[in-house]
Every structure is written in structure tokens, then in C-alpha cells.
Write a protein that holds these residues in place. Structure first.
Motif, short mmCIF file in Angstrom:
data_model
loop_
_atom_site.label_atom_id
_atom_site.label_comp_id
_atom_site.label_asym_id
_atom_site.label_seq_id
_atom_site.Cartn_x
_atom_site.Cartn_y
_atom_site.Cartn_z
N ASP A 4 0.84 -1.19 0.00
CA ASP A 4 0.00 0.00 0.00
C ASP A 4 0.87 1.24 0.00
OD1 ASP A 4 0.99 0.32 2.52
OD2 ASP A 4 -0.91 0.02 3.57
N LYS A 90 -9.97 -9.86 -5.64
CA LYS A 90 -10.05 -8.44 -6.04
C LYS A 90 -11.49 -8.00 -6.27
CE LYS A 90 -6.80 -6.81 -8.78
NZ LYS A 90 -5.83 -6.64 -9.90
N PRO A 94 -9.34 -4.16 -3.18
CA PRO A 94 -8.82 -3.65 -4.45
C PRO A 94 -7.59 -4.38 -4.98
CG PRO A 94 -8.26 -2.14 -2.66
CD PRO A 94 -9.22 -3.15 -2.09
N SER A 95 -6.90 -5.14 -4.15
CA SER A 95 -5.68 -5.82 -4.60
C SER A 95 -5.59 -7.21 -3.98
CB SER A 95 -4.43 -5.01 -4.23
OG SER A 95 -4.32 -4.86 -2.83
#
Length: 318
Positions: A4, A90, A94-95
């Protein structure tokens, strides 16, 4: 390795005891407290112990945002395998996380029990999706007698408490950090995941031991519940004051009720995960998703199958 904005690797935590279980909360607390990781949680909204690698196909799953300090967390109406799959997809986050940890389970998972384990299945599902994973279990019931194991909710197991899971998580930090370092350097093995079992007397463990899966097993049977009182007593984990007698079932509109009961404790004596766990070691066992038979079985059927079709029997079994 995906990081991040603060350059922290991401760890996804899931389990089979449910999102409110002390093992998961203790693990998340310790991971967040290090300041080294971004922690996300995707875990069952209720207990899903011993569901193995079951998944839900027939209907959509709900994911509800819940409050766990320091972690973005969702309670999901699915199994551990569902949660691991959703968490790395995902679709929810988001990842893709760098590492998935399933646990810390309340009870060990060694030997044949890894087949039943939702904890191991959560890590296995992450592995099947190409994400490094650990399953972590704590031998919470270690030292119990057979009768105590039958009524684990009704006994104070060696005076343990929820804070012990924080100690369990702290003990595992060297492995977690070591795995994360190998992931970052792209040297972590891709063909396995790790199953970690922590001994009952964790404060005096003998160190880490690389092991292999053994054949230990608690063999279970079934016992019919023959009274409403006994049903409630067993349901809430209390010993029944009297032994129920087995009665012949008769035709009735009422359902029959059965409980599992321990019939036999089968433990192997080889240098395997269960043996070293009972000796006080933290066992580290590489596992995969393959289930090959023993070599002698392969040898037998290698000779048996050609003969079967070269000389077909006149009266095949139906």
C-alpha cells in the motif's frame, strides 16, 4: 509483492471459528500492533468448523463490513474456502494480498484431521489461487481426557483464556516475517502452503520442528439422543446426569436426533506432526492439494488393472 501507500505488505486473515473468535481477533491484534503489515479480514459470519473445503454455489454470499481495530474487515455468509477465495479475488478488496493466514484455530489440526479442517481448507484455497498461505492452529484442548473432549464446552481447559491467542500469534511472528521476506525476494516455494500447529503448553514450547503429515485420527461414532433433556444438555455442552438408553426407532412424524461421540483415539508413533506437537514442539508441515495414495497401493493397482481387463470375470460384482 503488492504494497500500500505506506509500503506495507498486505495480509488477509480468515478462519473457520467465525469472525468474532478470539483466535482471529488475537492474530489481527498482534499483526496490526507490529505496524509492519496492512491487515484485511474476510471471515465467516458464524462458526464453520470442520466444513473441510466445502464451498457455496447455490446462492450469493453476503459480505458485511464489521469493526475490528486496525483492519478492514468483512463478515461473510460462507465457508473458510469461500472467504479465502473472495478475499484474494479483487472483488471485495482492491488488490491481491501478499499472504493469507487462516486461524488461529481453537484446536489442533494434524494427521488425518487436516482433511476435515476448515482452517487448513482456507489456506489451501488461497494456495490454489496462487497466493502464499499459512494455516495456524492451537492445541487448545491438549491434555484433555477422552471424556473431557466429549464435552469441550463444559470444561475449563487447562485454565486457558482468550489472551493465550495473542501469545500464540506473537510466537508465530518469526515464521510470518520469514515467509514475507521470502515472498518479497520471490524465493518462496509455489508448490505448497504451511500448516502450523502450536502445542498446549505454548509458553514452554521446545522450538520449531519441520514435520510431515501423519495418520493420527480421533475416530467418531454416532449416538441417538433419546430425550429432550439430553438433547438440550448435549446441545449446550453439559454432561448428562444419566446415560441414555438406545431405543428401537419406530415410525413417527418426529425427527430422530444423533450426536457424534468419540470412539477411539488413533495416534501414530512415527516422526510426524501429531507426535512432535504432543512433545511440545511448534510443528511446521508443508502441505499441498494433491492426495496421492501410498506407494504400495500404486504398485498393487499397477499390476491389478491390466489383469482385470485381460481376464474379465464371468460374474462381475454389481
Amino acid at each position: 509483492m503488492e504494497e500500500d501507500g505506506n509500503n506495507k505488505p498486505t495480509i488477509l486473515v480468515t478462519n473457520d471459528d467465525g469472525i468474532e473468535a478470539p483466535g482471529l481477533l488475537g492474530l489481527v491484534h498482534v499483526l496490526v500492533s507490529t505496524g509492519e503489515f496492512k491487515v484485511i479480514v474476510c471471515a465467516p459470519d458464524e462458526e464453520r468448523s470442520a466444513v473441510s473445503h466445502g464451498v457455496i454455489w447455490a446462492h450469493p454470499l453476503s459480505a458485511k463490513l464489521v469493526d475490528i481495530d486496525g483492519a478492514t474487515s468483512f463478515a461473510v455468509s460462507g465457508t473458510p474456502a469461500d472467504c479465502a477465495s473472495l478475499g484474494v479475488s479483487k472483488a471485495l478488496f482492491p488488490s491481491v494480498p501478499d499472504l493469507v493466514i487462516c486461524g488461529i484455530n481453537k484446536g489442533s489440526n494434524s494427521g488425518y484431521h487436516v482433511i476435515y479442517s476448515g482452517t487448513v481448507a482456507g489456506a489451501r484455497e488461497a494456495f490454489l489461487n496462487g497466493v502464499p498461505a499459512l494455516s495456524i492452529s492451537y492445541d487448545w484442548y491438549g491434555g484433555c481426557t477422552k471424556d473431557q473432549l466429549m464435552n469441550v464446552q463444559s470444561v475449563g481447559v487447562n485454565k486457558r483464556n482468550a489472551d493465550d491467542f495473542k501469545l500464540a500469534a506473537e510466537v508465530c511472528l518469526p515464521i510470518i516475517r520469514g515467509v514475507m521476506a521470502e515472498i518479497k525476494s520471490q524465493t518462496y516455494p509455489q508448490k505448497c502452503f504451511l500448516n502450523i500447529d502450536l502445542p498446549a503448553d505454548l509458553a514452554r514450547h521446545k522450538g520449531f520442528k519441520l514435520t510431515k503429515q501423519g495418520t493420527s485420527l480421533i475416530k467418531l461414532g454416532w449416538k441417538q439422543v433419546t430425550s429432550e433433556m439430553q438433547l438440550q444438555e448435549r446441545k449446550f455442552g453439559r454432561d448428562s446426569a444419566t446415560e441414555a438408553t438406545t431405543e428401537t426407532a419406530t415410525a413417527s412424524q418426529e425427527p430422530l436426533f444423533f450426536f457424534r461421540e468419540i470412539r477411539e483415539l488413533q495416534f501414530d508413533d512415527d516422526d510426524t506432526d501429531y507426535r512432535f506437537l504432543q512433545e511440545g514442539y511448534i510443528t511446521v508441515t508443508p502441505l499441498s492439494a494433491l492426495s496421492p495414495a501410498e506407494k504400495d497401493c500404486q504398485t498393487f493397482f499397477k499390476g491389478w488393472l491390466p489383469i482385470l481387463f485381460d481376464h474379465p470375470t464371468s460374474s462381475p460384482m454389481l
